[in-house]
Design a protein around this motif. Structure first.
Motif, mmCIF file in Angstrom:
data_model
loop_
_atom_site.group_PDB
_atom_site.id
_atom_site.type_symbol
_atom_site.label_atom_id
_atom_site.label_comp_id
_atom_site.label_asym_id
_atom_site.label_seq_id
_atom_site.Cartn_x
_atom_site.Cartn_y
_atom_site.Cartn_z
ATOM 1 N N UNK A 52 -65.733 57.490 -39.614
ATOM 2 C CA UNK A 52 -64.514 58.153 -40.082
ATOM 3 C C UNK A 52 -64.515 59.636 -39.741
ATOM 4 N N UNK A 53 -65.678 60.270 -39.827
ATOM 5 C CA UNK A 53 -65.783 61.703 -39.513
ATOM 6 C C UNK A 53 -65.450 61.957 -38.049
ATOM 7 N N UNK A 54 -65.912 61.090 -37.169
ATOM 8 C CA UNK A 54 -65.613 61.251 -35.746
ATOM 9 C C UNK A 54 -64.137 60.969 -35.458
ATOM 10 N N UNK A 55 -63.605 59.956 -36.084
ATOM 11 C CA UNK A 55 -62.214 59.568 -35.822
ATOM 12 C C UNK A 55 -61.212 60.507 -36.502
ATOM 13 N N UNK A 56 -61.579 60.999 -37.678
ATOM 14 C CA UNK A 56 -60.704 61.882 -38.469
ATOM 15 C C UNK A 56 -61.527 63.092 -38.914
ATOM 16 N N UNK A 57 -61.721 64.067 -38.042
ATOM 17 C CA UNK A 57 -62.649 65.169 -38.353
ATOM 18 C C UNK A 57 -62.196 66.121 -39.461
ATOM 19 N N UNK A 58 -60.927 66.099 -39.846
ATOM 20 C CA UNK A 58 -60.458 67.008 -40.893
ATOM 21 C C UNK A 58 -59.871 66.221 -42.035
ATOM 22 N N UNK A 59 -60.194 66.576 -43.251
ATOM 23 C CA UNK A 59 -61.191 67.563 -43.643
ATOM 24 C C UNK A 59 -62.603 67.050 -43.378
ATOM 25 N N UNK A 60 -63.460 67.961 -43.006
ATOM 26 C CA UNK A 60 -64.841 67.594 -42.673
ATOM 27 C C UNK A 60 -65.615 67.229 -43.935
ATOM 28 N N UNK A 61 -66.354 66.139 -43.843
ATOM 29 C CA UNK A 61 -67.231 65.728 -44.948
ATOM 30 C C UNK A 61 -68.684 66.108 -44.685
ATOM 31 N N UNK A 62 -68.989 66.457 -43.451
ATOM 32 C CA UNK A 62 -70.346 66.834 -43.065
ATOM 33 C C UNK A 62 -70.368 68.335 -42.789
ATOM 34 N N UNK A 64 -71.267 71.909 -41.107
ATOM 35 C CA UNK A 64 -71.498 72.290 -39.711
ATOM 36 C C UNK A 64 -72.804 73.060 -39.541
ATOM 37 N N UNK A 65 -73.283 73.722 -40.587
ATOM 38 C CA UNK A 65 -74.527 74.495 -40.514
ATOM 39 C C UNK A 65 -75.709 73.525 -40.492
ATOM 40 N N UNK A 66 -76.647 73.664 -39.557
ATOM 41 C CA UNK A 66 -77.726 72.681 -39.384
ATOM 42 C C UNK A 66 -78.557 72.402 -40.647
ATOM 43 N N UNK A 71 -79.649 68.601 -45.069
ATOM 44 C CA UNK A 71 -79.758 68.331 -46.506
ATOM 45 C C UNK A 71 -78.732 67.275 -46.925
ATOM 46 N N UNK A 72 -77.522 67.370 -46.389
ATOM 47 C CA UNK A 72 -76.493 66.383 -46.722
ATOM 48 C C UNK A 72 -76.914 64.980 -46.280
ATOM 49 N N UNK A 73 -77.460 64.886 -45.062
ATOM 50 C CA UNK A 73 -77.915 63.573 -44.579
ATOM 51 C C UNK A 73 -79.059 63.041 -45.430
ATOM 52 N N UNK A 135 -70.223 69.702 -56.247
ATOM 53 C CA UNK A 135 -70.850 69.623 -54.933
ATOM 54 C C UNK A 135 -72.287 70.108 -54.975
ATOM 55 N N UNK A 136 -73.181 69.323 -54.352
ATOM 56 C CA UNK A 136 -74.585 69.725 -54.272
ATOM 57 C C UNK A 136 -74.800 70.787 -53.204
ATOM 58 N N UNK A 137 -73.827 70.960 -52.316
ATOM 59 C CA UNK A 137 -73.889 71.998 -51.285
ATOM 60 C C UNK A 137 -72.739 72.982 -51.518
#
Length: 188
Positions: A52-62, A64-66, A71-73, A135-137
């Motif tokens: 879903x993130x690739x197909x619908x990138x906005x709003x981003x759920x992942x 961008x900062x490495x 940590x999210x993964x 949110x944990x992040x």
């Protein structure tokens, strides 16, 4: 994830338990959920969210900062493994067995889950949960969806998060439940 991204969807009826040829054709590991998007069938919640993130990138759920992305993964994986290994069997014992097999829960198994499996998973989650907010992040995303999905099982099986033992998790879960996406899904 679908609610957060504003993607319309329709639930399909659950495939009968246990692993049937129909379920295995859709999900080779024999688990739900799976996503059907036209001719594309995507099994596994983590893979579905990445798709879903690739197909619908906005709003981003992942993030961008490495470092936040990593940590999210990890927290998504944590929700799937230690936390899920406690909550999903509780769901099976408390709901699935009754609905699909006409059986009551194995009380000894439930006791082990509540006394031995869930506490260490929740102890770690307590160390990661925010002092306040949903949110944990830095912003709501995939880690919160994964964790929130597992925590949402608990009320459905009659388990309340012990706010004295896990105050941050309890506050975090209540904040998640206040999100429009969680309100919608919890009503369904």
């Amino acid at each position: 994830a679908l609610e957060e991204k504003g993607i319309p969807y329709a639930d399909e009826p659950l495939v009968p338990f246990p692993k049937t040829p129909e379920l295995l054709a859709l999900s080779p590991i024999g688990k739900i959920p799976f996503l059907r998007d036209g001719d594309v069938v995507v099994p596994d919640s983590s893979v579905i969210c990445a798709y879903l993130e690739k197909k619908h990138p906005r709003p981003a759920l992942y993030p961008s900062e490495p470092a936040d992305y990593a940590k999210a993964l990890f927290l998504e994986e944590y929700a799937d493994t230690p936390l899920g290994q406690a909550t999903l069997p509780l769901l099976f014992e408390g709901v699935v067995k009754k609905l699909l097999q006409g059986e009551g829960p194995d009380e000894a198994r439930v006791k082990v889950l509540l006394e031995q499996e869930l506490p260490p998973a929740m102890d770690y989650l307590e160390s990661q949960a925010p002092e306040s907010g949903d949110s944990v992040l830095a912003r709501f995303g995939i880690a919160d969806i994964a964790i929130g999905t597992q925590l949402a099982i608990l009320p459905g099986v009659g388990v309340e998060i012990d706010a004295r033992r896990w105050p941050r998790v309890a506050r975090y879960f209540h904040a998640l439940l206040a999100r429009p996406s969680f309100k919608t899904v919890m009503r369904e």
